[in-house]
Write a protein that holds these residues in place. Sequence first.
Motif, PDB file in Angstrom:
ATOM      1  N   ALA A  12      32.398  44.258  32.435  1.00  0.00           N
ATOM      2  CA  ALA A  12      32.810  43.479  31.268  1.00  0.00           C
ATOM      3  C   ALA A  12      31.695  43.376  30.238  1.00  0.00           C
ATOM      4  N   ALA A  16      30.448  35.569  33.340  1.00  0.00           N
ATOM      5  CA  ALA A  16      31.800  35.094  33.630  1.00  0.00           C
ATOM      6  C   ALA A  16      32.438  36.027  34.649  1.00  0.00           C
ATOM      7  N   ALA A  17      33.142  35.451  35.611  1.00  0.00           N
ATOM      8  CA  ALA A  17      33.720  36.282  36.663  1.00  0.00           C
ATOM      9  C   ALA A  17      35.060  36.863  36.244  1.00  0.00           C
ATOM     10  N   HIS A  18      35.680  36.262  35.269  1.00  0.00           N
ATOM     11  CA  HIS A  18      37.000  36.719  34.813  1.00  0.00           C
ATOM     12  C   HIS A  18      37.987  36.828  35.951  1.00  0.00           C
ATOM     13  N   ARG A  19      37.906  35.872  36.872  1.00  0.00           N
ATOM     14  CA  ARG A  19      38.858  35.902  37.983  1.00  0.00           C
ATOM     15  C   ARG A  19      40.275  35.714  37.469  1.00  0.00           C
ATOM     16  N   GLU A  46      41.743  36.941  34.936  1.00  0.00           N
ATOM     17  CA  GLU A  46      42.398  38.207  34.598  1.00  0.00           C
ATOM     18  C   GLU A  46      42.672  39.016  35.847  1.00  0.00           C
ATOM     19  N   ALA A  47      41.728  38.971  36.767  1.00  0.00           N
ATOM     20  CA  ALA A  47      41.907  39.716  38.004  1.00  0.00           C
ATOM     21  C   ALA A  47      43.131  39.219  38.739  1.00  0.00           C
TER      22      ALA A  47
END
Lengths: 240, 495
Positions: free
Chosen positions: B317, B464-467, B469-470
């Motif tokens: 990202a 940011a892990a952007h979980r 979106e995952a």
Amino acid sequence: MSDIFLLIALPYTALIVMLVGSVYVYGTQAYKVTSLSTQFLESRDLFFGGLFMHWGIVALFFGHLIAFLFPASVIAWNGNPVRLIILEAAALIFGISFFVGVVILIFRRLRNKRLHRATTDMDIAVFVVLLTQAVTGIWIALTYRWGSAWFASVLTPYIRSLFLMNPVLAAVSAMPLIIKIHISTAFLLIGMIPFSRFMHFLVFPVKYFWRPFQVVMWNRDRKLMRNSTAMTPEVKSRNN
Amino acid sequence: MDVRSQIAMVFHLDKCIGCHTCSIACKNIWTDRKGAEYMWWNNVETKPGTGYPNKWEDQSVYKGGWTKSDNELRLKGMDRKSTMANIFHNPHMPVMDDYYEPWTYDYANLFEAPAGDDQPTARPISLVTGEPIDIKTGPNWDDDLGGSPDYARQDVNMHDLTPAEKEAMFQLERMTMFYLPRICNHCLNAACVAACPSGAIYKRGEDGIVLINQNKCRSWRMCVSACPYKKSYYNWNNGKSEKCLLCYPRLETGQAPACMHTCVGRIRYLGVLLYDADRIKEIASCNEKDLVAKQMEIYLDPFDEQVRQAARKNGVAESTLESARKSPVWKFVKEWGIALLLHPEYRTLPNLFYVPPLLPAIADTSTGSYETTCASLWGGIESSRVPMQYMANLFTAGDTEKIREVLKKLMAVRIHRRGVTVGDLHEDECKQAFAETGLTADVADAIFRLTSLPKFGERFVIPAAHREEATELLENTADIKGNTGFGTLNTPQRI
Ligand code: HEM
Ligand code: SF4
Ligand code: SF4
């Protein structure tokens, strides 16, 4: 009557419980499937007990399996008395190894206070079953000689008939009680698999032989993310 | 080039005060459970000392990590075949007595003891058996050099020291020590992952955290012996191995791991490093003398546009790339080159770096007073109370030149700051220190700032892990609303 219970009802129940139960436990409660190692609490006695017990039972398991699957070859092998004696002696040695292993493991559990905490009722049941199996097995080997010879004519047809859904008790019901006990405890063991640490040999990690050393898991399929615009049209996903 | 992102860490040993707050924070969150009482996913050792578990660095006993033999990189303990042959009993596994038997005290007795002539006592009670025990050893039994004949003298890192050097380390007037906090290194070439027969241990692609899938762990316990740092622990109650998870639930929500957040000495830094996954095998199997330099090569420059392009193509990202540029770890490790790895010779390519401590110099007592001022520029290093060889055995696989180089840089920063703040040093001295270490005043100031005055946000640059979106890719988030949180689906219970 008791024959029907011990040699027909019990085996079928055990097999069904084992099949349905282990699939169910593996599928829904995989967390419970472990060998529950106690080496961390006690290592030295486990070395002897564990090794004697496991190598014994693994060899015996395959021995019984071969006798069941290839009775003709076993009988042919036994045609020569020297070879018969070698086979029988080997079987007995593995039997004794199994027995000695189980006894060491039982004493280990009794002697070590730390192990008391890691021993459940199911563990006790496991050891009762294994000890019965070892004692009856050795007893049969010593008092009803040449099991590898009569196994083919008596037990193979019986077990095969079980699998063919048409149980034939003719030959086996004439057998002495001790042999019937040996057979039914074996099925009891099979039935216990889903509820006890016995699950651990069903999950023998064969895959280790070929899987790559490093395992990396992605939250998402990276290739898909790179190439696809399906989820987020126009914009490529920004996730890692 | 297969660019991936890794959460990496720096521990600045000069700042560690040995308070064990980090260990307690971790214990309270993660290991205060039956079967895990003895585990310290974060522990702080006194060096010289034998550590936890006892003598964990002695790989002739524990056989952890990798070795290179016949130009092949293999697990030091067991290859695939012998793992299977030894699956019933692991010959290299540490047992409870190598750690310690956990205990509590019978506090109730203090209140309930019948009146008598003596003060009631709270006897120690084993947390395993529930019976009174005689405590023989415990975590940090050798804290601050306690019992040094039995512990410090048994330190595994004293090989290649001359007998005189060894003796000198234990003379009362010279003895010194420093603290070594340790957690799992979330290695790039993790031995625990490689040794797990079930394949239950994995590295997360997005942030490089190494985790054990508790539903797949079958208690074969090969990771415990394979990890050279002994940072995978066996839970004797559940029959599962457990290890540091770098507080990933905290990281995913932008918080620093508990040990780092609470660190009293503020010694801990955490940030992103980009690395080239294609080179893991090559670098892990290079020659022993190149190990230290090579391991630094695997990390890629986040300011290099080519690297960033490759990273983007790999799905890293943009926010992660930005964090990589701000990463304090990048600065310590690559920009300034003052952070080293603990036991790089284990070849697991660990991601926890240490800034080595500047140790007190030997005092000169010949004048009748206790004089630690050094005549020569690098006197403080040359006459350090701990032999360079010892430090090198810890941090540079025995290469004393490399450790000297790093210590000189650290010393140069001090000389420079002394010049700035006190102003009692000759300017030439400062110039010479810079010339010999390649530092400049600006860099030295930057090192000083990040070492002594960093704000929380400078110590921890968490991408940011952007979980969210995952998760969306996998399932409809509306379906699982209210279902997040920590816990196991099945209660940990023996069957
Ligand atoms: C080849 C397949 C098998 C493998 C890989 C295997 C592996 C293991 C392992 C790793 C343990 C834990 C030992 C420890 O405490 O550290 C164990 C325990 C045990 N296994 Fe197996 N096993 C296998 C087959 C069997 C079979 C066929 C039986 C009996 C029918 C069996 C019965 C037991 C028992 C009773 C224990 C408990 C020992 C104790 O803690 O006292 N195993 N096994
Ligand atoms: S330090 Fe952590 S990642 Fe590295 S081998 Fe040990 S447990 Fe595995
Ligand atoms: S909390 Fe920080 S200063 Fe205290 S022992 Fe841990 S690492 Fe060292």
